[in-house]
Scaffold this active site. Structure first.
Site, PDB file in Angstrom:
ATOM      1  N   PHE A 211       0.864  -1.186   0.000  1.00  0.00           N
ATOM      2  CA  PHE A 211       0.000   0.000   0.000  1.00  0.00           C
ATOM      3  C   PHE A 211       0.894   1.228   0.000  1.00  0.00           C
ATOM      4  O   PHE A 211       1.811   1.342   0.814  1.00  0.00           O
ATOM      5  CB  PHE A 211      -0.924  -0.008   1.225  1.00  0.00           C
ATOM      6  CG  PHE A 211      -2.103   0.926   1.103  1.00  0.00           C
ATOM      7  CD1 PHE A 211      -3.100   0.693   0.164  1.00  0.00           C
ATOM      8  CD2 PHE A 211      -2.221   2.023   1.932  1.00  0.00           C
ATOM      9  CE1 PHE A 211      -4.196   1.546   0.056  1.00  0.00           C
ATOM     10  CE2 PHE A 211      -3.309   2.881   1.836  1.00  0.00           C
ATOM     11  CZ  PHE A 211      -4.300   2.641   0.892  1.00  0.00           C
ATOM     12  N   HIS A 214       0.588   7.405   2.325  1.00  0.00           N
ATOM     13  CA  HIS A 214      -0.692   8.054   2.612  1.00  0.00           C
ATOM     14  C   HIS A 214      -0.663   8.642   4.017  1.00  0.00           C
ATOM     15  O   HIS A 214       0.192   8.306   4.833  1.00  0.00           O
ATOM     16  CB  HIS A 214      -1.849   7.049   2.498  1.00  0.00           C
ATOM     17  CG  HIS A 214      -1.778   5.936   3.488  1.00  0.00           C
ATOM     18  ND1 HIS A 214      -0.874   4.897   3.367  1.00  0.00           N
ATOM     19  CD2 HIS A 214      -2.475   5.689   4.636  1.00  0.00           C
ATOM     20  CE1 HIS A 214      -1.016   4.069   4.382  1.00  0.00           C
ATOM     21  NE2 HIS A 214      -1.974   4.527   5.173  1.00  0.00           N
ATOM     22  N   ASP A 216      -3.441   8.963   7.251  1.00  0.00           N
ATOM     23  CA  ASP A 216      -4.687   8.322   7.667  1.00  0.00           C
ATOM     24  C   ASP A 216      -5.840   9.318   7.664  1.00  0.00           C
ATOM     25  O   ASP A 216      -5.678  10.484   8.034  1.00  0.00           O
ATOM     26  CB  ASP A 216      -4.546   7.732   9.068  1.00  0.00           C
ATOM     27  CG  ASP A 216      -3.788   6.422   9.069  1.00  0.00           C
ATOM     28  OD1 ASP A 216      -3.498   5.890   7.979  1.00  0.00           O
ATOM     29  OD2 ASP A 216      -3.488   5.919  10.173  1.00  0.00           O
ATOM     30  N   HIS A 270       3.026   7.506   5.803  1.00  0.00           N
ATOM     31  CA  HIS A 270       3.565   6.165   5.998  1.00  0.00           C
ATOM     32  C   HIS A 270       3.109   5.260   4.861  1.00  0.00           C
ATOM     33  O   HIS A 270       2.230   5.621   4.077  1.00  0.00           O
ATOM     34  CB  HIS A 270       3.154   5.599   7.361  1.00  0.00           C
ATOM     35  CG  HIS A 270       1.678   5.578   7.618  1.00  0.00           C
ATOM     36  ND1 HIS A 270       0.915   6.721   7.800  1.00  0.00           N
ATOM     37  CD2 HIS A 270       0.801   4.544   7.730  1.00  0.00           C
ATOM     38  CE1 HIS A 270      -0.341   6.390   8.019  1.00  0.00           C
ATOM     39  NE2 HIS A 270      -0.445   5.074   7.964  1.00  0.00           N
TER      40      HIS A 270
END
Length: 331
Positions: A211, A214, A216, A270
């Site tokens: 992933f 981004h 959160d 992260h």
């Protein structure tokens, strides 16, 4: 690629946040403040939740649910017949393309007669559950876990409030059992042989990812994960590894906290490394109520004033979730 350094992620004993010793609470708050202004991550220990049972119950669910059951629970991004399921339900893997799969559920108080459900307010949904006869006790366990981690999160929010110089219920008064939009996501990352190449992304620095980077979409995120190192946080020194710890909860701020504090507490960027291992990632995304509005402030300013505009949590959550899917793809 050279070796990646280890991020500074302290372990903080959060048990005083459940008590009445104000001096002890302030000591915890000071540690939260330091971590939030460093890498943005810390582990909450002495949190009072049986995470071994959480992991075992989740494993039993992930390993016993059938493809047919997953389809029957799938969100509308996968099953177009389920138009009311935007958030809550099963997020499917796609053979050859997508390996990760998950089950998301929302506030158990969102029943069919809840005013927000009756009004069809966006981001509010009634949870869907697998057949009780095939998964005995799972729904009861999952709903009880929601309230257990809600309680931990309420305590953590008191710590964050004190860390920011506010009274301890500054955030918690907006985080209420009857209307919180918080979600639990039970994510399974499988071991696959062979692992589909299409399910592996490559970052600009060559790191293989599950992933991509981004922030959160949350006020804060409260994560339990398996003891398999996978997360990296962006720092001034580049991406650094966050050590895994399957006894504590990994805590970080989301972009609503960054908005409120004028980035005094940033939402750390992260990413998830690709690791071909059977593992769990079980986040609780701490979301406020749909109509919740907290006036932004800047702890660095003598008068505390911020130029940022107030933002209702419902608008923030809707836009944030859509933006994350547009950037990183459907989870």
């Amino acid at each position: 690629m050279g070796s990646v350094s280890k991020a500074n992620v302290p372990k903080i004993d959060v048990s005083p946040l459940f008590g009445d010793d104000q001096a002890a609470k302030m000591r915890v708050a000071q540690q939260i403040d330091a971590a939030s202004r460093d890498t943005g991550f810390f582990y909450a220990v002495n949190h009072g939740i049986n995470v071994q049972r959480l992991s075992q119950k989740t494993k039993e669910f992930h390993m016993s649910i059938t493809p047919e059951e997953k389809w029957d629970l799938a969100i509308r991004a996968y099953n177009k017949e389920h138009q009311d399921q935007v958030r809550a339900g099963y997020y499917l893997s796609i053979p050859g393309k997508k390996a990760v799969e998950s089950f998301c559920y929302l506030n158990p108080n969102f029943t069919p007669d809840h005013p927000r459900i009756q009004a069809k307010t966006p981001t509010h949904e009634v949870n869907v559950w697998p057949d009780e006869t095939k998964h005995p006790g799972f729904q009861d366990f999952a709903e009880q876990y929601y309230w257990d981690v809600f309680g931990l999160s309420s305590a953590l929010l008191k710590g964050y409030a004190l860390a920011l110089g506010k009274e301890e219920n500054f955030f918690a008064r907006h985080f209420k059992p009857d209307d919180t939009l918080a979600s639990v996501v039970l994510i399974r990352y499988p071991y696959l042989d062979p692992y589909p190449e299409a399910a592996i992304k490559t970052a600009a620095d060559g790191t293989k990812l599950s992933f991509e980077w981004h922030e959160d979409v949350s006020l804060i995120t409260v994560l339990y994960q398996s003891n398999v190192q996978n997360l990296q946080v962006e720092t001034a020194a580049g991406y650094q590894d966050i050590e895994a710890d399957d006894t504590g909860y990994l805590i970080n701020c989301g972009s609503y906290m960054a908005h409120l504090t004028n980035n005094y507490y940033k939402a750390p960027i992260h990413r998830v490394k690709w690791v071909n291992a059977e593992r769990q990632s079980l986040p609780f995304f701490v979301n406020l109520g749909y109509d919740s509005v907290i006036d932004p402030f800047d702890p660095r300013e003598p008068n505390g004033k911020s130029d940022r505009e107030p933002l209702s949590y419902g608008d923030y959550l809707q836009n944030g979730l859509v933006s994350l899917i547009n950037k990183n793809g459907q989870t």
